[in-house]
Design a protein around this motif. Structure first.
Motif, PDB file in Angstrom:
ATOM      1  N   GLU A  62      -8.187  -0.525  -6.273  1.00  0.00           N
ATOM      2  CA  GLU A  62      -8.587   0.872  -6.438  1.00  0.00           C
ATOM      3  C   GLU A  62      -9.558   1.312  -5.341  1.00  0.00           C
ATOM      4  N   GLU A 110       0.515   5.863  -0.704  1.00  0.00           N
ATOM      5  CA  GLU A 110      -0.406   6.952  -0.394  1.00  0.00           C
ATOM      6  C   GLU A 110      -1.547   7.037  -1.386  1.00  0.00           C
ATOM      7  N   THR A 111      -1.348   6.553  -2.592  1.00  0.00           N
ATOM      8  CA  THR A 111      -2.376   6.690  -3.631  1.00  0.00           C
ATOM      9  C   THR A 111      -3.060   5.376  -3.989  1.00  0.00           C
ATOM     10  N   LYS A 155      -9.814   2.118  -0.869  1.00  0.00           N
ATOM     11  CA  LYS A 155      -8.999   2.414   0.294  1.00  0.00           C
ATOM     12  C   LYS A 155      -8.876   1.172   1.171  1.00  0.00           C
ATOM     13  N   CYS A 156      -7.658   0.834   1.524  1.00  0.00           N
ATOM     14  CA  CYS A 156      -7.421  -0.319   2.382  1.00  0.00           C
ATOM     15  C   CYS A 156      -6.068  -0.167   3.049  1.00  0.00           C
ATOM     16  N   THR A 157      -5.912  -0.861   4.151  1.00  0.00           N
ATOM     17  CA  THR A 157      -4.644  -0.865   4.862  1.00  0.00           C
ATOM     18  C   THR A 157      -3.725  -1.929   4.269  1.00  0.00           C
ATOM     19  N   ARG A 185       0.841  -1.194   0.000  1.00  0.00           N
ATOM     20  CA  ARG A 185       0.000   0.000   0.000  1.00  0.00           C
ATOM     21  C   ARG A 185       0.876   1.244   0.000  1.00  0.00           C
TER      22      ARG A 185
END
Length: 674
Positions: free
Chosen positions: A330, A306-307, A332-334, A304
């Protein structure tokens, strides 16, 4: 009688190692051991004492031995050093204990009871040694059998004829379905007088007739069998639908062949998974069967930034081939969620391929320990991923989880990072990346291409395609590639030179690379060359006795790349772009009508619209300004500019506007039959 036909196998102590599948044979006069068993026991060939003795079996086949080998054998109370004759052949057993061992050990074997009665000279009592409980069919790999049965008037089934025969060394390497086809062919030839006048039902594990007729090319042994069976009327009946007692008894005495389990391919507790032993010819078949039963290995990792986030998985099949996949996430995930995403994607891919045994390897301690219930999942963000992963793992029959170092998971880690560094355009779901190899640094001068007047690239013949065929013909190996074994049927060796068999009995010399290019150059532009086309060049080269697999394709490419043929060849009058079909076959047959406007500002004569009529064939346009877009003005334009100048057209095409659908225009079209 059937119980007496079962061989007697025991597990013995051979020089301190437990060895299974030792056959006790009262018909053997000597003790025998195979070279494969020697390699498994890590016994060197230097310990073999050479001898010129030969062995003869019941069929009269003579086998030359490599020599004598003295081994310490311990079975029950009997222990001693015995002489074994070493044979270099494949067998269903690891060794044979013959009458030499039976008499010296005071042993009474019984194939009916599957046990040994041995006399203990120390206690002066008899001891019973049980044989291995696993069933071993009689010569299951070397004997085929069939049964011809017929129903009487009352519908009761009666056996008419039994057939059985021993397979040759070549036939033992057939696949299971090919052995069944061979059984059908042999039975039909032997029982031809029974089967010609009636429809015969074929009872087998699969539809043999459909298998043979569905072959794309009927050649070789399958084609021979099909031609022989064309005169019979055959009908396939599934084996499970049979209820006759005669056939049930036959199937009970002749069980179907199956792939041996790993437990049957072992010596004591040492599992046969050593790749180095695959180089031994006697052991290659055993190693392949073991490798085919090994599980798949899944390496996964997540990354992962920042983008973006990425997931990388590497799948390794039992033969060692690796398949790499990279996925871009595509949403948001950790980093831990990306790890779980990679695991779930890999498990879904394996389930889709039908894999049920898998070994999972990852460098994330959190994921592995949570799946093994070592760590408790305290994050509500990871709980859905953990439940989904456990749901997929429950669909596998055998799962092995292991945490590995990051160095061992390098490939999956690089794939995950690669997905985060690539930008995919909107609507693009995948992107192909090409990795090229350079063997020299950029500052070194690379050799210039040769100045050759013939512009063509012939890459396929630059590889020596003869090497695998020559190697197989010099030393035939049943474990070689199936394609190589099939192609080798059309080739022969004359000395060290590979020759191709021709249709008329003549053979061709096989060439490749520069020699093939020189032959094409001589045939096309040489002293006797007349710049022939590709098929003619192929005919000339074969006429002179040369051959390579892609000869026709290479000759056509060579002829197309010849500069002289391009400069002095016939001029092509065909246009360089495809011709566009036209709607109307001659001028003024169809017109397209349309209005332009309202125009701002208006003209000095207060014209607000422009009417345009275009001919479909010549693209001629008739244009006139109008003060108003009414049916009367359009009717006057059609009559004056189209009908009076070019004649009555067949069709008038418009956008069905209000002005074109009015009364005057419809009346004009009706009056002239347009």
């Amino acid at each position: 009688m059937v119980q007496h036909m079962r061989p007697l196998y025991i597990t013995t102590d051979v020089s301190g190692t437990k060895v299974s599948k030792i056959m006790v044979d009262t018909g053997a006069a000597v003790n025998v051991i195979t070279t494969r068993t020697m390699h498994l026991l890590e016994i060197k060939r230097e310990k073999i004492q050479s001898t010129s003795l030969t062995l003869k079996n019941f069929a009269g086949t003579v086998t030359k031995t490599l020599g004598l080998l003295f081994l310490r054998i311990k079975v029950g109370p009997a222990e001693g050093v015995y002489a074994f004759f070493v044979t270099d052949c494949y067998a269903a057993y690891n060794a044979i204990l013959g009458r030499d061992w039976i008499h010296r050990s005071y042993c009474v074997p019984s194939t009916l009871h599957q046990e040994l009665v041995m006399w203990n000279r120390k206690t002066d009592k008899a001891e019973v040694i049980k044989a291995d409980p696993r069933p071993f069919p009689v010569s299951a790999n070397y004997v085929d059998a069939s049964l011809l049965a017929q129903d009487d008037e009352g519908g009761i089934e009666h056996a008419i004829f039994y057939l059985s025969w021993t397979l040759t060394d070549c036939e033992t390497r057939y696949t299971l379905i090919e052995k069944l086809c061979l059984t059908l062919y042999f039975s039909a030839c032997k029982l031809r007088h029974y089967m010609l006048s009636i429809t015969t039902c074929i009872i087998a594990q699969t539809d043999l007739v459909k298998y043979m007729l569905s072959r794309p090319i009927l050649r070789g042994r399958i084609g021979k069998w099909v031609l022989a069976l064309l005169e019979f009327s055959l009908q396939y009946v599934p084996q499970k639908a049979v209820k006759g007692q005669a056939i049930v008894d036959f199937l009970a005495h002749h069980p179907t062949l199956e792939i041996p389990m790993v437990k049957e391919l072992e010596v004591a507790s040492v599992t046969i998974t050593r790749p180095d032993l695959a180089r031994i010819p006697e052991y290659a078949v055993w190693y392949q069967a073991t490798v085919a039963l090994q599980p798949w290995v899944l390496f996964f990792d997540g990354s992962r930034t920042e983008t973006l986030a990425g997931a990388g998985i590497v799948l390794e099949n039992p033969t060692g081939d690796r398949f790499s996949y990279s996925f871009q996430l595509e949403f948001k995930c950790t980093n831990n969620q990306a790890e779980y995403e990679a695991l779930i994607i890999g498990l879904e891919v394996l389930l889709e391929m039908g894999v049920r045994d898998v070994q999972i390897r990852c460098d994330s301690q959190l994921v592995i320990n949570q799946l093994q219930n070592v760590y408790r999942c305290a994050s509500w963000l990871l709980m859905p991923y953990l439940n989904r992963a456990i749901e997929l793992l429950d669909q596998f029959t055998d799962v092995d989880l292991e945490h590995i170092l990051r160095e061992r998971n390098f490939a999956a880690n690089e794939l995950a990072q690669l997905a985060t560094g690539i930008t995919l355009k909107y609507g693009v779901r995948e992107r192909l990346l090409k990795v090229k190899r350079r063997t020299l640094p950029s500052w070194l001068a690379r050799p210039d291409p040769p100045d050759d007047p013939v512009v063509t690239v012939l890459e396929p013949i630059d590889v020596d395609w003869c090497i695998p065929l020559v190697a197989y013909l010099k030393r035939p190996d049943p474990t070689a590639d199936r394609k190589i074994r099939f192609l080798a049927l059309n080739y022969l060796l004359r000395g060290d030179e590979l020759r191709r068999r021709g249709e008329d009995g003549m053979d061709f010399r096989c060439v490749y690379g520069c020699e093939a290019k020189q032959l094409m150059r001589e045939a096309h532009t040489g002293i006797c060359g007349a710049h022939q086309a590709g098929p003619k060049m192929r005919w000339l080269i074969r006429r002179h006795g040369y051959y390579w697999p892609s000869i026709l394709k290479d000759c056509i490419a060579f002829a197309k790349g010849c500069e002289d043929c391009q400069a002095h060849g016939p001029v092509q009058h065909v246009p360089n772009i495809p011709m566009q079909p036209i709607i109307k076959p001659w001028p003024a047959r169809g017109w397209a009508l349309d209005l332009i406007g309202m125009i701002h500002p208006h003209s000095s004569l207060q014209h607000k619209f422009i009417i345009v009529a275009t001919d479909f064939f010549t693209k001629w346009a008739e244009v006139e300004p109008l003060k108003e877009a009414s049916g009367g003005t359009i009717r006057q334009f059609i009559f004056r500019n189209i009908i009076c100048r070019f004649g009555v057209p067949e069709v008038l095409v418009s956008d069905r506007g209000a002005a074109f659908m009015g009364g005057p225009v419809e009346q004009l079209v009706t009056d002239f039959g347009i």
